[in-house]
Design a protein around this motif. Sequence first.
Motif, PDB file in Angstrom:
ATOM      1  N   UNK A 193      46.285  38.983 -11.700  1.00  0.00           N
ATOM      2  CA  UNK A 193      47.275  39.910 -11.153  1.00  0.00           C
ATOM      3  C   UNK A 193      47.796  39.307  -9.853  1.00  0.00           C
ATOM      4  N   UNK A 194      48.919  38.565  -9.995  1.00  0.00           N
ATOM      5  CA  UNK A 194      49.465  37.836  -8.856  1.00  0.00           C
ATOM      6  C   UNK A 194      50.748  38.469  -8.327  1.00  0.00           C
ATOM      7  N   UNK A 195      51.058  39.678  -8.778  1.00  0.00           N
ATOM      8  CA  UNK A 195      52.328  40.298  -8.405  1.00  0.00           C
ATOM      9  C   UNK A 195      52.337  40.849  -6.985  1.00  0.00           C
ATOM     10  N   UNK A 196      51.173  41.005  -6.399  1.00  0.00           N
ATOM     11  CA  UNK A 196      51.095  41.461  -5.006  1.00  0.00           C
ATOM     12  C   UNK A 196      50.130  40.547  -4.263  1.00  0.00           C
ATOM     13  N   UNK A 197      50.247  40.444  -2.929  1.00  0.00           N
ATOM     14  CA  UNK A 197      49.329  39.581  -2.173  1.00  0.00           C
ATOM     15  C   UNK A 197      47.891  40.085  -2.297  1.00  0.00           C
ATOM     16  N   UNK A 198      46.958  39.159  -2.289  1.00  0.00           N
ATOM     17  CA  UNK A 198      45.570  39.558  -2.445  1.00  0.00           C
ATOM     18  C   UNK A 198      45.085  40.387  -1.255  1.00  0.00           C
ATOM     19  N   UNK A 199      45.745  40.278  -0.132  1.00  0.00           N
ATOM     20  CA  UNK A 199      45.353  41.083   1.029  1.00  0.00           C
ATOM     21  C   UNK A 199      45.524  42.571   0.773  1.00  0.00           C
ATOM     22  N   UNK A 200      46.297  42.905  -0.268  1.00  0.00           N
ATOM     23  CA  UNK A 200      46.494  44.305  -0.638  1.00  0.00           C
ATOM     24  C   UNK A 200      45.505  44.758  -1.716  1.00  0.00           C
ATOM     25  N   UNK A 201      44.597  43.880  -2.120  1.00  0.00           N
ATOM     26  CA  UNK A 201      43.681  44.183  -3.216  1.00  0.00           C
ATOM     27  C   UNK A 201      42.239  44.207  -2.710  1.00  0.00           C
ATOM     28  N   UNK A 202      41.484  45.203  -3.152  1.00  0.00           N
ATOM     29  CA  UNK A 202      40.037  45.231  -2.941  1.00  0.00           C
ATOM     30  C   UNK A 202      39.380  45.327  -4.313  1.00  0.00           C
ATOM     31  N   UNK A 203      38.339  44.553  -4.514  1.00  0.00           N
ATOM     32  CA  UNK A 203      37.733  44.495  -5.845  1.00  0.00           C
ATOM     33  C   UNK A 203      36.271  44.919  -5.830  1.00  0.00           C
ATOM     34  N   UNK A 204      35.876  45.503  -6.942  1.00  0.00           N
ATOM     35  CA  UNK A 204      34.490  45.843  -7.221  1.00  0.00           C
ATOM     36  C   UNK A 204      34.217  45.321  -8.632  1.00  0.00           C
ATOM     37  N   UNK A 205      33.955  44.000  -8.775  1.00  0.00           N
ATOM     38  CA  UNK A 205      33.956  43.366 -10.092  1.00  0.00           C
ATOM     39  C   UNK A 205      32.673  43.482 -10.888  1.00  0.00           C
ATOM     40  N   UNK A 206      31.577  43.953 -10.266  1.00  0.00           N
ATOM     41  CA  UNK A 206      30.268  43.786 -10.884  1.00  0.00           C
ATOM     42  C   UNK A 206      30.090  44.631 -12.147  1.00  0.00           C
ATOM     43  N   UNK A 207      30.652  45.817 -12.166  1.00  0.00           N
ATOM     44  CA  UNK A 207      30.533  46.638 -13.363  1.00  0.00           C
ATOM     45  C   UNK A 207      31.229  46.004 -14.555  1.00  0.00           C
ATOM     46  N   UNK A 208      32.422  45.442 -14.318  1.00  0.00           N
ATOM     47  CA  UNK A 208      33.155  44.786 -15.398  1.00  0.00           C
ATOM     48  C   UNK A 208      32.417  43.558 -15.905  1.00  0.00           C
ATOM     49  N   UNK A 209      31.812  42.808 -14.978  1.00  0.00           N
ATOM     50  CA  UNK A 209      31.065  41.619 -15.389  1.00  0.00           C
ATOM     51  C   UNK A 209      29.864  42.005 -16.253  1.00  0.00           C
ATOM     52  N   UNK A 210      29.192  43.085 -15.883  1.00  0.00           N
ATOM     53  CA  UNK A 210      28.038  43.536 -16.651  1.00  0.00           C
ATOM     54  C   UNK A 210      28.470  44.033 -18.027  1.00  0.00           C
ATOM     55  N   UNK A 211      29.581  44.757 -18.079  1.00  0.00           N
ATOM     56  CA  UNK A 211      30.093  45.235 -19.360  1.00  0.00           C
ATOM     57  C   UNK A 211      30.475  44.072 -20.263  1.00  0.00           C
ATOM     58  N   UNK A 212      31.134  43.067 -19.715  1.00  0.00           N
ATOM     59  CA  UNK A 212      31.531  41.908 -20.503  1.00  0.00           C
ATOM     60  C   UNK A 212      30.314  41.153 -21.024  1.00  0.00           C
ATOM     61  N   UNK A 213      29.284  41.050 -20.179  1.00  0.00           N
ATOM     62  CA  UNK A 213      28.073  40.349 -20.603  1.00  0.00           C
ATOM     63  C   UNK A 213      27.412  41.067 -21.776  1.00  0.00           C
ATOM     64  N   UNK A 214      27.357  42.389 -21.697  1.00  0.00           N
ATOM     65  CA  UNK A 214      26.760  43.166 -22.785  1.00  0.00           C
ATOM     66  C   UNK A 214      27.575  43.024 -24.066  1.00  0.00           C
ATOM     67  N   UNK A 215      28.895  42.975 -23.920  1.00  0.00           N
ATOM     68  CA  UNK A 215      29.765  42.896 -25.088  1.00  0.00           C
ATOM     69  C   UNK A 215      29.723  41.510 -25.725  1.00  0.00           C
ATOM     70  N   UNK A 216      29.839  40.465 -24.905  1.00  0.00           N
ATOM     71  CA  UNK A 216      29.973  39.114 -25.439  1.00  0.00           C
ATOM     72  C   UNK A 216      28.630  38.441 -25.731  1.00  0.00           C
ATOM     73  N   UNK A 217      27.626  38.732 -24.923  1.00  0.00           N
ATOM     74  CA  UNK A 217      26.351  38.037 -25.084  1.00  0.00           C
ATOM     75  C   UNK A 217      25.372  38.807 -25.963  1.00  0.00           C
ATOM     76  N   UNK A 218      25.315  40.126 -25.777  1.00  0.00           N
ATOM     77  CA  UNK A 218      24.361  40.937 -26.540  1.00  0.00           C
ATOM     78  C   UNK A 218      25.016  41.499 -27.795  1.00  0.00           C
TER      79      UNK A 218
END
Length: 428
Positions: free
Chosen positions: A66-91
């Motif tokens: 998502x490059x449509x706005x500067x990253x200074x306007x973005x705050x992320x909390x990525x850990x839940x998505x990473x855990x969900x992806x791991x469960x979906x793709x690995x398990x």
Amino acid sequence: MKVFVANPSHNPDSRHGVRALYERNMLDVFATGYVDHPDDPVSSTIKRTVELLRPSYVRQLERRAFHDIPFEKIRTYPWGQMLQDAADKLIGNPTLTDRIWEWKEHRFDWWAARQLHDEMDAVKVQEHAALSTLKVARRKNIPTFYRQPSLHHAFVKNIYREQARSYPELDTERGHLHDSPLSAKRNARRDRELQLADFVLVNSSLTKRTLIDAGLTPKKILVVPLGCPNANPKTQVEPDTVKFLNAGTQDIHKGSHLLYEAWRRLAPDSGEAALQLIGKMNLGEHLRQGLPGDVRCEESIPHEELMHRYQDASVFIIPSLADGFGMVVTEAMSRGLPVITTENTGAADLITHGENGFVIPANDVEALVQQTRWCIENKHRLPEIGRRAVEIARKWQWSDHRRRLAETICETIESHRRGAESHPPVER
């Protein structure tokens, strides 16, 4: 005026919502889950790690760019998505993935609620991931906008129940999910969010009607239809063979089984009509086996490829039973395709029946047969209807959607302020 936006994901239409505020200098911060951005040290580290452990998954991460706005306007909390992806793709356990998704939504909401501060002019949140944020915003007296992209769950549940009664041969496992205790718990959370929100943003008059039927106050519901892609129409000529295209998940709520039944009744000769079905099959494979004539089936294809398929088709057909909007409708219109859809598709707001497309009653196989037959027998009229569809697409682009959305939010905040000033809180 600054608006805080919180959404754990960022699909195309929600990204336009963020851009709408940024373009009007109204965006305070966009709080979200994982974002692939070169200026984000966290996502860059995650991406390098994935390249070492599972290179094939890097493409999936890049789809969340998502490059449509500067990253200074973005705050992320990525850990839940990473855990969900791991469960979906690995398990590969759907139940575990689903439970992690729910945990991710709640955890994100808890995190987003702690980002609020008194200087914010408004908060915009996403359904099912907003309860804590709405409560904090209410305590701080910050007006809230709740994004409701789907139809109300009671409407959808009734659709599944009706189809299970009418078509007992359907694999209704997905339908049962709408009546499960887990679904009831999640829908109760959504209902609490709807009641807490000051305003509810929806994509269609259909979604608004389902919310009103569920008891929501009409004046708090704001309708802003989604936009159309840039127009790139196909060459309009009378087709020799009328090619009907259906794209999207093959599911009950998309009315896929009704399309199969209508095609069997129609039974066109291969030379006069053809049907192409594109999308993941969530119905029993037996339902589309033995369809007469020229019928081709494919699983999901890349979006760019789908946009090319529109150019090769004569008519787009999607007899949805419960679709909050249906972006495939606007995509098809932008390519010059007449669309056959139903009154239970939100994007039908953009169609005038018989002029730039066709809107038929939902759950009416005979109406579907008759409209499909009309297109075959009147194929000389399809190019003109396709040209009119493109004109509608040109008049309602994503830029128009963003402008209307920003104006709606701005005007609503100002009106809310005036109302608050004229009715100050009573000291007790």
